[in-house]
Design an enzyme around this catalytic site. Structure first.
Site, PDB file in Angstrom:
ATOM      1  N   SER A 104      41.215  48.452  38.285  1.00 11.24           N
ATOM      2  CA  SER A 104      40.910  48.596  39.715  1.00 11.24           C
ATOM      3  C   SER A 104      40.753  50.074  40.011  1.00 11.24           C
ATOM      4  CB  SER A 104      42.068  48.049  40.553  1.00 11.24           C
ATOM      5  OG  SER A 104      41.887  48.361  41.923  1.00 11.24           O
ATOM      6  N   TYR A 117      51.676  47.014  42.108  1.00 11.00           N
ATOM      7  CA  TYR A 117      50.301  46.593  41.797  1.00 11.00           C
ATOM      8  C   TYR A 117      49.486  47.780  41.275  1.00 11.00           C
ATOM      9  CZ  TYR A 117      45.483  45.134  42.262  1.00 11.00           C
ATOM     10  OH  TYR A 117      44.174  44.867  41.991  1.00 11.00           O
TER      11      TYR A 117
HETATM   12  N1  LIG Z   1      39.853  41.843  45.438  1.00 10.11           N
HETATM   13  C1  LIG Z   1      40.006  43.132  45.272  1.00 10.11           C
HETATM   14  O1  LIG Z   1      39.912  43.918  46.225  1.00 10.11           O
HETATM   15  C2  LIG Z   1      40.268  43.677  43.888  1.00 10.11           C
HETATM   16  C3  LIG Z   1      40.040  45.053  43.685  1.00 10.11           C
HETATM   17  C4  LIG Z   1      40.274  45.569  42.409  1.00 10.11           C
HETATM   18  C5  LIG Z   1      40.714  44.759  41.394  1.00 10.11           C
HETATM   19  N2  LIG Z   1      40.927  43.435  41.630  1.00 10.11           N
HETATM   20  C6  LIG Z   1      41.402  42.611  40.514  1.00 10.11           C
HETATM   21  O2  LIG Z   1      40.462  41.587  40.273  1.00 10.11           O
HETATM   22  C7  LIG Z   1      41.108  40.524  39.572  1.00 10.11           C
HETATM   23  C8  LIG Z   1      40.696  39.213  40.197  1.00 10.11           C
HETATM   24  O3  LIG Z   1      41.206  39.150  41.529  1.00 10.11           O
HETATM   25  P1  LIG Z   1      40.343  38.636  42.767  1.00 10.11           P
HETATM   26  O4  LIG Z   1      40.217  39.744  43.709  1.00 10.11           O
HETATM   27  O5  LIG Z   1      39.140  37.952  42.282  1.00 10.11           O
HETATM   28  O6  LIG Z   1      41.404  37.627  43.441  1.00 10.11           O
HETATM   29  P2  LIG Z   1      41.498  36.045  43.483  1.00 10.11           P
HETATM   30  O7  LIG Z   1      40.290  35.464  44.127  1.00 10.11           O
HETATM   31  O8  LIG Z   1      42.840  35.788  44.097  1.00 10.11           O
HETATM   32  O9  LIG Z   1      41.500  35.607  41.954  1.00 10.11           O
HETATM   33  C9  LIG Z   1      42.650  35.686  41.149  1.00 10.11           C
HETATM   34  C10 LIG Z   1      42.469  34.777  39.948  1.00 10.11           C
HETATM   35  O10 LIG Z   1      43.630  34.926  39.106  1.00 10.11           O
HETATM   36  C11 LIG Z   1      44.164  33.624  38.857  1.00 10.11           C
HETATM   37  N3  LIG Z   1      45.626  33.620  38.713  1.00 10.11           N
HETATM   38  C12 LIG Z   1      46.549  34.054  39.614  1.00 10.11           C
HETATM   39  N4  LIG Z   1      47.789  33.809  39.142  1.00 10.11           N
HETATM   40  C13 LIG Z   1      47.628  33.219  37.924  1.00 10.11           C
HETATM   41  C14 LIG Z   1      48.535  32.715  36.948  1.00 10.11           C
HETATM   42  N5  LIG Z   1      49.871  32.806  37.132  1.00 10.11           N
HETATM   43  N6  LIG Z   1      48.037  32.164  35.824  1.00 10.11           N
HETATM   44  C15 LIG Z   1      46.694  32.065  35.655  1.00 10.11           C
HETATM   45  N7  LIG Z   1      45.782  32.523  36.528  1.00 10.11           N
HETATM   46  C16 LIG Z   1      46.256  33.080  37.657  1.00 10.11           C
HETATM   47  C17 LIG Z   1      43.784  32.812  40.086  1.00 10.11           C
HETATM   48  O11 LIG Z   1      43.849  31.444  39.792  1.00 10.11           O
HETATM   49  P3  LIG Z   1      44.834  30.431  40.600  1.00 10.11           P
HETATM   50  O12 LIG Z   1      44.322  30.408  42.005  1.00 10.11           O
HETATM   51  O13 LIG Z   1      44.708  29.174  39.855  1.00 10.11           O
HETATM   52  O14 LIG Z   1      46.212  31.026  40.545  1.00 10.11           O
HETATM   53  C18 LIG Z   1      42.371  33.307  40.339  1.00 10.11           C
HETATM   54  O15 LIG Z   1      41.484  32.647  39.501  1.00 10.11           O
HETATM   55  C19 LIG Z   1      42.604  40.820  39.637  1.00 10.11           C
HETATM   56  O16 LIG Z   1      43.023  41.366  38.409  1.00 10.11           O
HETATM   57  C20 LIG Z   1      42.699  41.866  40.737  1.00 10.11           C
HETATM   58  O17 LIG Z   1      43.821  42.706  40.561  1.00 10.11           O
HETATM   59  C21 LIG Z   1      40.704  42.883  42.856  1.00 10.11           C
END
Ligand SMILES: NC(=O)c1ccc[n+]([C@@H]2O[C@H](COP(=O)([O-])OP(=O)(O)OC[C@H]3O[C@@H](n4cnc5c(N)ncnc54)[C@H](OP(=O)(O)O)[C@@H]3O)[C@@H](O)[C@H]2O)c1
Length: 266
Positions: free
Chosen positions: A141, A154
């Site tokens: 990130s 985080y």
């Molecule tokens: N959104 C942002 O602003 C942002 C910015 C920078 C980096 N990121 C990173 O991007 C990545 C994806 O996040 P996102 O923003 O796309 O959020 P998201 O829509 O909440 O997606 C998170 C994913 O991780 C899975 N997950 C969560 N807990 C889990 C567990 N215990 N075991 C297996 N899978 C699990 C979720 O599946 P379930 O629903 O089944 O739990 C979902 O598929 C993360 O690493 C996050 O830190 C996000």
């Protein structure tokens, strides 16, 4: 017997947000998929991917546990196919003042963001190196480049992943295997709601499109780049600014974005 010629990719956190869009990128580029997430939504996400004409095996597993990571790895080895690419993307956050948040939530961030990523990389990379080719994408990130006041564990978890990915990229440089760090800025996914940050400025601000982030991440990964700050020009400008700003300034700026109640509707 059916002959399988498509390359195989593994994507964690593929039920929503950036991971789902990464899976769509792989599908659009002719990969078969093993997707992983914890909840029901993974099945419907996989069903949509299948309509793109790709083979998808969806593994519901809790990656915060060691057994959960091994379950996913067993599903990968059971295919007896080489892993051409892996996007280690599953991750969660938790907003709030460190003295008030639950320790259990913070340890879960470490278990998922850090421990499961190291564990899965340890399982998948040897086979890729043996094959002499492979692409790994680790979702870090832009948060990795700034101390995360009101979200300290985080941001620190993402600093870990950033360093980890860059170190592996160097270690593996003569193997044909590359490790790319994907550095999104604030992106429109379920992340902020799940992290209890909807009352923050960051939670309420306009965000990047996860499809754009994934497309840039996929391209950088396939090109074997070290890292990519992915998303809008605003995010890329933030990435450049973070290279030169002092940590104390970035920590204060992060407070302004992430402090509970900092949003207009907070
Ligand atoms: N959104 C942002 O602003 C942002 C910015 C920078 C980096 N990121 C990173 O991007 C990545 C994806 O996040 P996102 O923003 O796309 O959020 P998201 O829509 O909440 O997606 C998170 C994913 O991780 C899975 N997950 C969560 N807990 C889990 C567990 N215990 N075991 C297996 N899978 C699990 C979720 O599946 P379930 O629903 O089944 O739990 C979902 O598929 C993360 O690493 C996050 O830190 C996000």
């Amino acid at each position: 017997m059916e002959t399988v010629t498509n390359p195989l990719a593994v994507v964690t956190g593929a039920s929503s947000g950036i991971g789902y869009e990464l899976a769509r990128q792989f599908a659009a580029h002719g990969f078969d998929l093993i997707t992983a997430a914890e909840d029901d939504a993974l099945a419907s996400a996989a069903a949509t991917l299948i309509t793109q004409g790709t083979r998808v095996e969806a593994i519901r597993t809790d990656l915060t546990t060691r057994e959960g990571v091994e379950t996913l790895h067993r599903a990968v080895t059971a295919t007896r196919r080489p892993v051409a690419a892996a996007a280690l993307n599953a991750g969660i956050g938790q907003g709030g003042a460190f003295l008030e948040t639950d320790l259990a939530d913070e340890l879960e961030i470490i278990d998922l963001n850090i421990t499961s990523t190291v564990h899965l990389a340890k399982r998948l990379l040897p086979g890729m190196v043996e094959d002499g080719e492979g692409r790994m994408l680790i979702t870090s990130s832009i948060a990795s480049t700034m101390p995360g006041s009101f979200q300290p564990v985080y941001n620190a978890s993402k600093s870990f992943l950033q360093s980890f990915a860059q170190a592996l990229q160097n270690e593996l440089k003569d193997t044909g295997v590359t490790v790319t760090s994907l550095m999104p800025g604030p992106t429109e996914t379920e992340f902020f709601e799940r992290a209890d940050m909807l009352d923050t400025k960051a939670g309420q601000a306009d965000k990047d499109d996860p499809a754009q982030v994934a497309a840039q991440g996929f391209e950088a990964m396939m090109a074997g780049k070290d890292k990519v700050v992915a998303g809008s020009w605003k995010t890329k400008a933030q990435g450049l600014a973070n290279r030169v700003l002092p940590d104390s300034v970035k920590a204060q700026a992060h407070r302004g974005m992430a402090e509970p109640g900092s949003g207009a509707e907070g």
